[in-house]
Design a protein around this motif. Structure first.
Motif, short mmCIF file in Angstrom:
data_model
loop_
_atom_site.label_atom_id
_atom_site.label_comp_id
_atom_site.label_asym_id
_atom_site.label_seq_id
_atom_site.Cartn_x
_atom_site.Cartn_y
_atom_site.Cartn_z
N MET A 383 0.84 -1.39 0.04
CA MET A 383 -0.19 0.05 0.04
C MET A 383 0.79 1.46 -0.01
N THR A 384 1.34 1.65 -1.35
CA THR A 384 2.11 2.28 -1.08
C THR A 384 2.22 3.95 -1.63
N SER A 385 2.37 5.10 -1.94
CA SER A 385 1.33 6.12 -2.52
C SER A 385 2.55 6.53 -2.68
N LEU A 386 2.56 7.31 -4.45
CA LEU A 386 3.49 8.57 -4.57
C LEU A 386 2.72 9.83 -4.76
N PHE A 387 4.08 10.41 -4.56
CA PHE A 387 3.35 11.78 -4.56
C PHE A 387 4.78 12.59 -6.59
N LEU A 388 4.04 13.20 -7.02
CA LEU A 388 4.44 13.64 -8.19
C LEU A 388 4.60 15.17 -7.95
N LEU A 389 6.07 15.82 -8.11
CA LEU A 389 5.93 17.26 -7.79
C LEU A 389 6.73 17.80 -9.43
N ASP A 390 5.80 19.32 -9.30
CA ASP A 390 6.22 20.04 -10.82
C ASP A 390 6.09 21.28 -9.85
N LEU A 391 6.99 22.31 -9.95
CA LEU A 391 7.42 23.74 -10.07
C LEU A 391 6.71 24.84 -10.76
N ASP A 392 5.87 25.09 -9.83
CA ASP A 392 5.53 26.21 -10.70
C ASP A 392 6.82 26.94 -10.41
N ARG A 393 6.39 28.12 -11.85
CA ARG A 393 6.74 29.17 -12.35
C ARG A 393 8.42 29.79 -12.11
N PHE A 394 9.42 28.39 -11.81
CA PHE A 394 10.66 27.94 -11.75
C PHE A 394 11.68 28.19 -13.45
N LYS A 395 10.72 28.25 -14.03
CA LYS A 395 11.62 28.45 -15.12
C LYS A 395 11.33 29.68 -15.64
N ALA A 396 10.53 31.03 -15.28
CA ALA A 396 10.82 32.57 -14.56
C ALA A 396 11.79 32.55 -14.10
N VAL A 397 11.99 32.02 -13.19
CA VAL A 397 13.35 31.84 -12.70
C VAL A 397 14.90 31.39 -13.28
N ASN A 398 14.71 30.61 -14.31
CA ASN A 398 15.86 30.58 -14.72
C ASN A 398 16.13 31.34 -15.70
N ASP A 399 15.35 31.61 -16.07
CA ASP A 399 15.29 33.32 -17.70
C ASP A 399 15.54 34.10 -17.48
N THR A 400 14.62 34.64 -15.97
CA THR A 400 15.15 35.83 -15.52
C THR A 400 16.42 36.24 -14.68
N LEU A 401 17.07 35.39 -13.86
CA LEU A 401 18.12 35.01 -13.06
C LEU A 401 18.94 34.43 -13.55
N GLY A 402 19.10 33.55 -14.11
CA GLY A 402 19.79 32.54 -14.73
C GLY A 402 19.84 31.76 -13.61
N HIS A 403 20.41 30.25 -14.52
CA HIS A 403 20.44 28.97 -13.65
C HIS A 403 21.71 28.34 -12.34
N GLN A 404 22.39 29.78 -12.20
CA GLN A 404 22.79 29.30 -11.75
C GLN A 404 22.23 29.54 -10.15
N MET A 405 21.12 30.75 -9.78
CA MET A 405 20.08 30.65 -9.02
C MET A 405 19.37 29.64 -8.69
N GLY A 406 18.89 29.41 -10.68
CA GLY A 406 17.57 28.26 -10.55
C GLY A 406 18.35 26.98 -9.10
N ASP A 407 19.32 26.82 -9.90
CA ASP A 407 20.42 25.40 -9.37
C ASP A 407 20.29 25.54 -7.35
N ALA A 408 20.59 27.17 -6.78
CA ALA A 408 20.20 27.47 -5.48
C ALA A 408 19.21 27.38 -5.37
N LEU A 409 18.24 27.17 -5.79
CA LEU A 409 16.87 27.08 -5.38
C LEU A 409 16.46 25.91 -5.51
N LEU A 410 16.81 24.87 -6.38
CA LEU A 410 16.34 23.12 -6.23
C LEU A 410 16.92 22.98 -5.17
N LYS A 411 18.23 23.45 -4.37
CA LYS A 411 18.56 23.37 -2.88
C LYS A 411 17.64 23.68 -2.47
#
Length: 882
Positions: A383-411
């Motif tokens: 009896m196992t449940s699975l959550f699949l998550l997707d961040l909203d508006r994360f692409k805007a962070v990468n596009d506006t602040l750069g991938h380095q900020m995006g990586d820090a946000l993911l951490k």
């Protein structure tokens, strides 16, 4: 003469063979020099005893000669004693003196040979002298002592072969003096030759042994150096035990790691130093088993037995050794250091199973864990449940602040997610901004709902990264095993469908999987498969809707609309298949077909009639679009200004230099550009300053209801027209269906009208007929005025006209009027003022506009809000038609 020469030649050959001990060339052999030194040390050790015995003989002979009055014998005895003593003293002094130790060995051998010959001559002369003594016991004793001295001297000189031969030469020389080459001399010569031959053979044997010893020593030294080099500079090492299993040899670097103050490695039992590196308890005795059973083992992984915290691993091999009689001597073996390889393997495992950015489990580990949980024999674990998550508006962070900020946000997202889930489940990152949570033993929807809401709340709180405040959201899809999938692939797919539904329902929420989601996905997949066949199967066609000039009502162009005639489904709505075509990558191929087909079919129209083709944002982003447009124009032969490309505001979501260049290139081709669905997108008006549009198309959502009193759409249309006129652009009002809307659009200043009021979209053949019959003029059709949407109903209501009242049935109602039945009205009663009960005990004024066959139409004095009908104040007698 020949007989006398042969023995001397044999003697010369023998001496030549032994000359190597006397030659300086022997210094070239270190092994031979060591052998000579060893011989000289043996001579030095035994010569004092030989001299003692040799000196005792002349003393006894001298005493006997003194008593017997044999003066000649006395002189010989004294001379022999002096010679023996002197030669022995000189030899011992030479061999033992510090200054003589630096002499080459062959020099010492020569000296020993010379002194041996002198001693032999003295002893033999003494033996001859005893013959002159008077007979008696003393003579016998003197002879025996002299012979014994000779034997002892020979034995003492034996280690030095050349000295032994020198002793024999001394004897032979003395015989020659005494007997002058008589029979005794010849016998002595024969004995000397025999001794020389034997000594020569022994010399050859010893030389061979020395050569072999030199080779063994050289190989041993080489092996020692190689072993030392191997042990010092590589990961390998060696070990050896005795028959009791105690370590007698262990490479120093390993011994140092295993040594403890109270238990040194050397001398300790091997099984006490190492233990098997295995989680299975029965394998811990494997090493001791092999030692006790005296069986070989290979490549066993071991760890320190007494220092469990020492992070060290070795690969160990060993075999038993026995002597020639089969007696067990112990074990000998080797090993190699596995520590770095183990660490490298652990790092490889970490990289293979963990995400390198966040440290969470990666896709591979999540899949393995989910497979194990779903395959667990216990039903509670399955009896196992699975959550699949997707961040909203994360692409805007990468596009506006750069991938380095995006990586820090993911951490930070990973840390928050890990804290929120805690010990309840396994958290992992699939890649990008997608995360997954496996929750074993969780199946209660209420608990999962609470957890999903906490996750969304925690992840939606603002983040602070390098002084920037960042806010994102999160959407979650939930699937529960085994009802939503008994295997990992099915469960993940269904969680993904639930996530897709969460995004479609507005994001920032969670959704559980439902069977209808799978049905919809399967239907979408089937639609995609059919769509791939539609293009090659000639199932598409174009329908053209006229665009009419507002003032002259002349048709100035047509918009090409794509239609799909499915073999079994019939007509499929563009709103249904176009998004699928965009998602599966078919929109560019379909768009190219539409562009080429529209240009070819428009080539048969009059030269002043344009054709408009829609261009999707995906097509617009393709750098080959200008080449495609140029090719379609060239193949069809129509003038570039007759082609109008309709572009939506979606192309400005990722506004860049490439977009500006695309607009310039398309305008350079000579085509017209129209901004489609104006006002419904998400972009600002700033792009109108740059984009060279020729026309703005006003969306039909602004046209509908514009003629109704109190509606603001007319004001919006007027503002858009004013903006377009200021920018030198035409305007087209879309979705015009009623004639009163034509009047309004004309009054508001729109230059063109498009809608059902001038006809529905038609095929190319019907367009030619329409242009030919009407002479290019459009004919309006449809309702004269715009009617509000009506809701069918069946309910009772009271109506009152002056002093007369009664009950009627409402058939349909809108915000401006209602149709009733069950009423009889006299002729000429139009525009009669009445009151009608729409809500319980609430009468609303209205005017009778028509009446016929028991039915009548009433127009409200004021606009009525239909939502009030659903309020609790609705009369209990009211009921909707069902």
């Amino acid at each position: 003469m020949r007989i006398s020469i042969t023995p001397f030649r044999a003697l010369g050959v023998a001496f030549a063979a032994l000359w190597t001990d006397l030659s300086p060339s022997t210094t070239e052999s270190e092994g031979h020099r060591d052998a000579l030194r060893q011989q000289l040390r043996q001579l030095c050790a035994t010569w004092p005893f030989a001299v003692t015995v040799a000196v005792a003989a002349p003393l006894l002979v001298a005493w006997t000669a003194w008593d017997g009055g044999a003066t000649g014998v006395l002189i010989v005895a004294i001379a022999s004693g002096i010679a023996i003593t002197a030669s022995g003293t000189v030899l011992l002094a030479t061999l033992r003196h510090d200054a003589a130790r630096r002499w080459p060995p062959h020099v010492k051998v020569r000296l020993a040979t010379l002194l041996g010959a002198i001693g032999a001559a003295a002893v033999l002369a003494l033996l001859f002298a005893t013959d002159l003594l008077p007979p008696g016991p003393l003579r016998m004793a003197s002879s025996a002592t002299t012979i014994a001295a000779m034997i002892v001297m020979v034995i003492a000189l034996y280690p030095v072969r050349a000295a032994t031969i020198g002793f024999g030469v001394g004897l032979l020389a003395t015989l020659a003096v005494q007997d002058f080459f008589g029979i005794a001399w010849w016998i002595g010569l024969l004995v000397l030759l025999t001794l020389t031959g034997a000594t020569y053979r022994l010399a050859l044997f010893e030389r061979s042994a020395v050569a072999l010893r030199d080779l063994d020593q050289a190989q041993g030294r080489m092996a020692t150096r190689l072993v030392a080099e191997f042990e010092t500079h590589s990961s390998g090492w060696f070990w050896q035990t005795n028959s009791e299993g105690e370590v007698t040899y262990l490479t120093a670097k390993v011994a140092q790691e295993l040594d403890v103050p109270d238990a040194p490695a050397i001398g300790a039992p091997l099984s006490r130093l190492f233990r098997m590196d295995s989680a299975l308890p029965e394998t811990e005795r494997t090493l001791a088993f092999h030692l006790s059973s005296r069986t070989a083992f290979s490549n066993y992984s071991v760890r320190p037995a007494s220092r469990a915290k020492l992070e060290r691993w070795w690969s160990m091999s060993g075999r038993p050794i026995f002597d020639e009689d089969g007696i067990f001597l112990g074990f000998v073996g080797s090993g190699s250091d596995l520590t770095e390889r183990r660490r490298a393997d652990a790092e490889i495992t970490r990289l293979a199973l963990f995400d390198s950015l966040t440290g969470l489990a990666n896709r591979q580990r999540l899949r393995l864990s989910l497979d194990q949980m779903l395959a667990h024999p216990a039903a509670a674990q399955r009896m196992t449940s699975l959550f699949l998550l997707d961040l909203d508006r994360f692409k805007a962070v990468n596009d506006t602040l750069g991938h380095q900020m995006g990586d820090a946000l993911l951490k930070q997202v990973a840390q928050r997610l890990q804290r929120t889930i805690g010990e309840a489940g396994l958290v992992g990152r699939l890649g990008g901004d997608e995360f997954q949570v496996i929750l074993p033993g969780h199946a209660a929807r209420e608990d999962l709902t609470d957890l999903a809401r906490r996750v969304i709340f925690d992840l939606s709180q603002p983040y602070s990264i390098e002084g920037s405040a960042i806010s994102i959201g999160c959407s979650i899809g939930v699937a529960i095993a085994p009802q939503d999938g008994a295997d990992s692939e099915t469960l993940v797919r269904n969680a993904d469908l639930a996530l897709y539904a969460a995004k479609g329902d507005g994001r920032g929420i969670h959704r559980f999987f439902r069977d209808e989601l799978l049905v919809g996905a399967q239907s979408r997949k089937q639609l995609e498969d059919d769509l791939r066949q539609a293009l090659v199967g000639d199932q598409f066609y174009l329908a053209y809707q006229p665009v009419v000039d507002t003032r002259s009502e002349r048709i100035v162009g047509y918009e090409a609309l794509l239609r799909w005639e499915h073999p079994t489904r019939g007509l499929v709505s563009p709103s249904e298949f176009v998004p699928v075509a965009e998602d599966c990558g078919l929109i560019e191929s379909i768009g190219e077909w539409v562009l080429r087909t529209a240009c070819i079919e428009a080539a048969g129209w009059p030269g002043d009639v344009r054709v408009a083709v829609n261009v999707s944002p995906i097509q617009f982003a393709n750098t080959s679009l200008p080449s495609l447009v140029t090719s379609a124009l060239a193949k069809s032969g129509i003038a570039p200004h007759r082609l109008e490309l309709e572009i939506t505001e979606g192309v400005f979501l990722n506004e860049s230099a490439a977009s500006e260049q695309m607009f310039k290139t398309l305008k350079g081709c000579g085509v017209r550009l129209a901004l489609d669905d104006f006002g419904t997108g998400y972009s600002s008006l700033g792009y109108l300053k740059k984009a060279p549009f020729d026309k703005i198309k006003i969306d039909q959502s602004f046209v509908k209801g514009a003629t109704i009193a109190g509606n603001r759409n007319a004001a919006i249309i007027r503002a858009i027209v004013s903006l377009a006129e200021a920018l030198g652009m035409d305007t087209t009002a879309e979705g015009v269906e009623n004639r009163d809307e034509i009047t309004l659009i004309r009054a508001l200043g729109c230059s063109h009208i498009q809608g059902y009021v001038y006809g529905k979209p038609a095929r190319a053949a019907d367009v030619l007929q329409q242009l030919a019959v009407g002479g290019g003029m459009a004919t309006a059709s449809g309702f004269q005025i715009t009617r509000n949407p009506r809701t069918a109903m069946l309910r009772h209501a009271r109506i009152q006209a002056g002093a007369v009242s009664g009950e009627v049935r409402i058939r349909n109602i809108s915000s401006t009027g209602v149709m009733v039945e069950g009423i009889e009205v006299d002729a000429g009663s139009a525009d009669l003022d009445v009151l009608i009960e729409l809500l319980e005990d609430q009468m609303f004024p209205a005017k009778l506009r028509w009446a016929a066959d028991g039915r009548a139409g009433l127009e409200f004095a004021e606009t009525f809000n239909l939502e009030r009908l659903a309020a609790p104040s609705v009369p209990t007698s009211a009921r909707k038609a069902g």
